[in-house]
Design an enzyme around this catalytic site. Structure first.
Site, PDB file in Angstrom:
ATOM      1  N   CYS A  96       0.782  -1.208   0.028  1.00 37.07           N
ATOM      2  CA  CYS A  96       0.060  -0.115   0.011  1.00 37.07           C
ATOM      3  C   CYS A  96       0.856   1.350  -0.052  1.00 37.07           C
ATOM      4  O   CYS A  96       0.650   2.287  -0.608  1.00 37.07           O
ATOM      5  CB  CYS A  96      -0.899  -0.040   1.244  1.00 37.07           C
ATOM      6  SG  CYS A  96      -2.047  -1.324   1.387  1.00 37.07           S
TER       7      CYS A  96
ATOM      8  N   GLU B  62       5.865   8.276   4.882  1.00 38.42           N
ATOM      9  CA  GLU B  62       5.786   7.323   3.838  1.00 38.42           C
ATOM     10  C   GLU B  62       7.125   6.801   3.421  1.00 38.42           C
ATOM     11  O   GLU B  62       7.476   6.537   2.321  1.00 38.42           O
ATOM     12  CB  GLU B  62       4.788   7.386   2.726  1.00 38.42           C
ATOM     13  CG  GLU B  62       3.313   7.524   3.065  1.00 38.42           C
ATOM     14  CD  GLU B  62       2.299   7.878   1.851  1.00 38.42           C
ATOM     15  OE1 GLU B  62       2.415   7.668   0.938  1.00 38.42           O
ATOM     16  OE2 GLU B  62       1.489   8.718   2.384  1.00 38.42           O
TER      17      GLU B  62
END
Length: 387
Positions: free
Chosen positions: A241, A366
């Site tokens: 993801c 991230e």
């Protein structure tokens, strides 16, 4: 990019559909977001549910996914939409990325038919907002150390733990939560109305102020067996993801850089210093030229990686190279633009400092720059230096 900034004719690499998507995203950013962003940033609050419905109506939520009301557009079109939205504000792109590339993608990729049918149509329309619970207070770059756990109790699962720095958390209708089980790390689809779930908003942020950021707290959250994502086992699930979301950042960060540079070129042309425009000085032109070159190189890299993604050949270290380079160069552009605007560069009248502050978060989330350097280093040497 404006024609004057597109030094290498990046637009010639784009399809008509991609140009149309970019134009639609730019209109939304110009007409809906930009007028309100100074107020949202100052007040550190946004009308998230209203914006989600508007983004959903335009097809920007989960736009790179297929079925369930999603637009099914290609990677470059998705990237260009991220770029235009982040040219308004990184927090706005974060809302889109977390909804589409983290929460929706997790359910789309790893979920059961029942989970997909229940959540994805509403999420693509913006009628339901999602968040993604991976990072913990003590475990960011090392998600394998997570303490959030899920244990079986009869036919149910009971979750306990906490997550930190979760975009959309306080306004989400559903959270994709990753937890440690006896069978390794597994993902769970958690309706936020479930007893024991809470999401206190994080205040006093200096960055991403036009974005909802929260902690997730799970205290004996009881879920049925069907809440588990059946196709995700181990850390490959959440990391898959993250690669989806990182791809959007490769384009998105350049939007913030472009907005800074366009603002600065216009300002330098109007600002008179020692009886001539600031843009007429060699030092100013050297700065502008260097920034424009880096912006164009970043765009070429982003489009190239998008074409690899279209073919299904994009590798994780290539995503890391794109995220590392483009965010690093974007924040350097924002900082350099601030020097040309001088004192005006810190004023809310201009977007420069807001973009620079936001990009400090984009640089970290991230995958920090250091993590991406190590991903690339492992690809180069065959040696893991994470431990």
């Amino acid at each position: 990019m404006s024609a004057s900034l597109d030094l290498v004719d990046v637009d010639s690499l784009l399809t008509e559909e991609e140009l149309d998507v970019r134009a639609a995203a730019r209109r939304f950013a110009d007409e809906r977001l930009r007028p309100s962003l100074p107020e949202w940033f100052e007040s550190a609050s946004i009308p998230a549910r209203e914006l989600a419905k508007e983004l959903g109506a335009l097809g920007f939520l989960g736009m790179h996914l297929t079925g369930y009301g999603c637009a099914g557009l290609g990677p470059v079109a998705y990237g260009l939409a991220c770029l235009e939205i982040e040219a308004a504000d990184s927090g706005m792109r974060s809302l889109v990325s977390v909804q589409g590339s983290l929460a929706m993608y997790a359910i789309w990729k790893y979920g059961s038919d029942e989970q997909k049918n229940e959540w994805l149509p509403r999420m693509s329309a913006g009628a339901a907002i999602g968040c993604f619970g991976l990072t913990e207070p003590d475990f960011g770059s090392n998600p394998a150390g997570m303490r959030t756990n899920a244990r079986r109790d009869g036919d149910d699962w009971v979750l306990n733990g906490s997550k930190m720095w979760i975009t959309n958390g306080s306004v989400a209708d559903v959270a994709v939560v990753w937890a440690r089980t006896d069978d390794g790390v597994r993902g769970f689809v958690v309706p936020t109305s479930t007893p024991g779930f809470s999401a206190p908003e994080i205040k006093q942020k200096m960055s991403l102020r036009a974005s909802v950021t929260s902690e997730l707290v799970l205290e004996d959250v009881r879920l049925p067996a069907a809440a588990m994502l059946p196709e995700a086992r181990g850390l490959s699930g959440p990391l898959g993801c993250l690669n989806e979301a990182r791809f959007g950042i490769i384009f998105g960060a350049l939007g913030a850089a472009r907005d800074c540079l366009e603002t600065t070129v216009a300002y330098a042309g109007e600002r008179i210093v020692f009886d001539k425009p600031l843009s007429a000085y060699q030092l100013t032109q050297a700065k502008l030229a260097d920034m424009a070159v880096e912006l164009n190189k970043g765009m070429l890299l982003a489009v190239h990686l998008g074409r690899l993604k279209e073919k299904g050949t994009l590798r994780p270290e290539q995503v890391s190279a794109g995220k590392l380079n483009n965010v690093r160069e974007s924040i350097a552009i924002a900082r350099e633009c601030r020097t040309i605007l001088a004192a005006n560069g810190i004023s809310g009248e201009y977007p420069i400092m807001r973009h620079a502050n936001n990009l400090e978060s984009v640089l970290t989330y991230e995958g920090t720059s250091e993590v991406h350097q190590l991903v690339i280093g492992q690809a180069l040497t065959g040696e893991s230096a994470f431990r």
